[in-house]
Write a protein that holds these residues in place. Sequence first.
Motif: not given
Length: 164
Positions: A89-106
Amino acid sequence: MLTEIQQKSQTLYDQDYYLWLKTTINQLRARQFLSVDLDNLLEELETMGRSEKRTIKSLLIKLLEYLLKLKCWDEEREPNEGHWKGEIRTFRREIKKALKDSPSLKPYILEIFDECYQDARSEASDRSKLPIDTFPVVLLGSLEQILDENWFPEYNHNHHGKAD
């Protein structure tokens, strides 16, 4: 030949990074573009981009590693399941946060997904001391599943994960 301002900025960058950063921000806000230490500013911006990529790659490998352990490490599953799910859950949350801040990383995640999965298999094997073939070669799920907070892989009842 460097101007006196550029020499001062480069010296400031080397001597006091935080002060250089504050000075650069103030120069940009004041639109004093000729005073800005562009070489170091560009280097910092490039470094930030590389750092974002490294972070997302590391988070994805850890997420996949814990999903693999949850699915395949029979002997340790019961005592560790709660901890592993918490880490997932922690890693998922951190990845989602990173993608929200930088959607171009998807697209980058999609580009490195297979490589990260193989790295995660190696990590899971190293940490569990189980043979790497204990962990499936085929991806556990799609990226959407992997990032879905309610999705967990089906438990693998093949008992390959038991220590002999």
